[in-house]
Scaffold this motif. Structure first.
Motif, PDB file in Angstrom:
ATOM      1  N   LYS A   1      31.021  29.060  53.864  1.00  0.00           N
ATOM      2  CA  LYS A   1      30.101  28.310  52.966  1.00  0.00           C
ATOM      3  C   LYS A   1      29.071  29.302  52.418  1.00  0.00           C
ATOM      4  O   LYS A   1      28.590  30.376  53.147  1.00  0.00           O
TER       5      LYS A   1
ATOM      6  N   SER B   1      30.114  15.671  47.134  1.00  0.00           N
ATOM      7  CA  SER B   1      30.326  15.405  48.334  1.00  0.00           C
ATOM      8  C   SER B   1      30.228  16.742  49.162  1.00  0.00           C
ATOM      9  O   SER B   1      31.229  17.729  48.864  1.00  0.00           O
ATOM     10  N   PRO B   2      29.534  17.004  50.251  1.00  0.00           N
ATOM     11  CA  PRO B   2      29.491  18.383  50.844  1.00  0.00           C
ATOM     12  C   PRO B   2      30.740  18.530  51.664  1.00  0.00           C
ATOM     13  O   PRO B   2      30.980  19.839  51.904  1.00  0.00           O
ATOM     14  N   ARG B   3      31.650  17.838  51.933  1.00  0.00           N
ATOM     15  CA  ARG B   3      32.797  18.208  52.730  1.00  0.00           C
ATOM     16  C   ARG B   3      33.789  18.681  51.796  1.00  0.00           C
ATOM     17  O   ARG B   3      34.734  19.121  52.276  1.00  0.00           O
ATOM     18  N   GLN B   4      33.464  18.580  50.532  1.00  0.00           N
ATOM     19  CA  GLN B   4      34.354  19.221  49.676  1.00  0.00           C
ATOM     20  C   GLN B   4      33.987  20.489  48.954  1.00  0.00           C
ATOM     21  O   GLN B   4      34.661  20.781  47.973  1.00  0.00           O
TER      22      GLN B   4
ATOM     23  N   GLU C   1      24.973  21.549  56.516  1.00  0.00           N
ATOM     24  CA  GLU C   1      25.394  21.444  57.882  1.00  0.00           C
ATOM     25  C   GLU C   1      27.012  20.878  57.647  1.00  0.00           C
ATOM     26  O   GLU C   1      28.019  21.042  58.406  1.00  0.00           O
ATOM     27  N   GLN C   2      27.337  19.854  56.688  1.00  0.00           N
ATOM     28  CA  GLN C   2      28.371  19.138  56.514  1.00  0.00           C
ATOM     29  C   GLN C   2      29.324  19.969  55.478  1.00  0.00           C
ATOM     30  O   GLN C   2      30.493  19.624  55.386  1.00  0.00           O
ATOM     31  N   MET C   3      28.931  20.984  54.992  1.00  0.00           N
ATOM     32  CA  MET C   3      29.792  21.754  54.052  1.00  0.00           C
ATOM     33  C   MET C   3      30.889  22.436  55.072  1.00  0.00           C
ATOM     34  O   MET C   3      30.688  22.839  55.874  1.00  0.00           O
ATOM     35  N   CYS C   4      31.896  22.603  54.226  1.00  0.00           N
ATOM     36  CA  CYS C   4      32.904  23.149  55.021  1.00  0.00           C
ATOM     37  C   CYS C   4      33.010  24.835  55.029  1.00  0.00           C
ATOM     38  O   CYS C   4      32.346  25.438  54.422  1.00  0.00           O
TER      39      CYS C   4
ATOM     40  N   ASP D   1      31.725  24.472  48.874  1.00  0.00           N
ATOM     41  CA  ASP D   1      31.741  25.648  49.874  1.00  0.00           C
ATOM     42  C   ASP D   1      30.529  26.451  49.215  1.00  0.00           C
ATOM     43  O   ASP D   1      30.265  27.566  49.791  1.00  0.00           O
TER      44      ASP D   1
ATOM     45  N   ARG E   1      31.212  19.391  42.801  1.00  0.00           N
ATOM     46  CA  ARG E   1      31.612  18.455  44.059  1.00  0.00           C
ATOM     47  C   ARG E   1      30.283  17.713  44.592  1.00  0.00           C
ATOM     48  O   ARG E   1      29.203  18.710  44.763  1.00  0.00           O
TER      49      ARG E   1
END
Length: 190
Positions: free
Chosen positions: A96, A64-67, A90-93, A69, A62
């Protein structure tokens, strides 16, 4: 001759909720590659057909850090890149994990200069260190398997009284559906 053959005649199996959730998390790790140098080539090789990272459920890279872990930091990190790396972390869900891949990410490697960070663990928490310069794809796969063992040992969140806290898996809709304005029928068009 699979799972159906091992189930009892009544057709159900019991397990702990913790085990089922950790199995699902462990089997679907989504890495966020942060590859800056020669370790990135070995990271790419680990996803190829020869080493087949897909066997371990981590083939979905991924960007995108939001997708993601799991952050894979592969290669040297300069001082100018460190704020970007921290922002991505910091943006990762949650939950993590971080893998520091290679000597440069772990200790600065041979780049003992003012411009290269001498170990990313000074700025973000690292769960697994993968040694080598550059490490082989098999070593990275062993590091991902170590992350999977960490996930297996993870427990469900509990409050101070020992009661299980809700996981928040179910998301309620934030809207009320409107009725369909036109009736639907199965009449043929003749």
């Amino acid at each position: 001759m699979g799972l159906e053959a091992t189930l009892p005649a009544d057709g159900f199996m019991t397990t702990r909720l913790t085990s089922a959730i950790n199995w699902a998390r462990r089997s679907s790790v989504w890495p966020m590659p942060f590859a800056t140098a020669c370790c990135g080539i070995e990271l790419m090789a680990s996803a190829s057909s020869r080493f087949d990272l897909a066997r371990f459920g981590a083939e979905v890279m991924r960007f995108s850090p939001r997708q993601a872990d799991l952050m894979l930091v592969a290669g040297r990190v300069s001082v100018k890149m460190m704020p970007v790396l921290q922002r991505i972390y910091e943006q990762m869900c949650e939950p993590k994990w971080v893998v520091s891949m290679g000597a440069c990410a772990s200790t600065g490697g041979v780049f003992d200069t003012y411009a290269v960070v001498q170990g990313i663990d000074q700025y973000i928490p690292v769960d697994v260190y993968v040694p080598g310069c550059p490490p082989r794809p098999e070593t990275l796969i062993e590091g991902i398997m170590a992350i999977q063992r960490i996930i297996d040992a993870d427990n469900l969140p509990r409050d101070p009284d020992g009661l299980r806290q809700p996981l928040g898996i179910t998301v309620e809709p934030t809207y009320t559906p409107r009725p369909i304005p036109v009736g639907i029928s199965a009449a043929s068009r003749a």
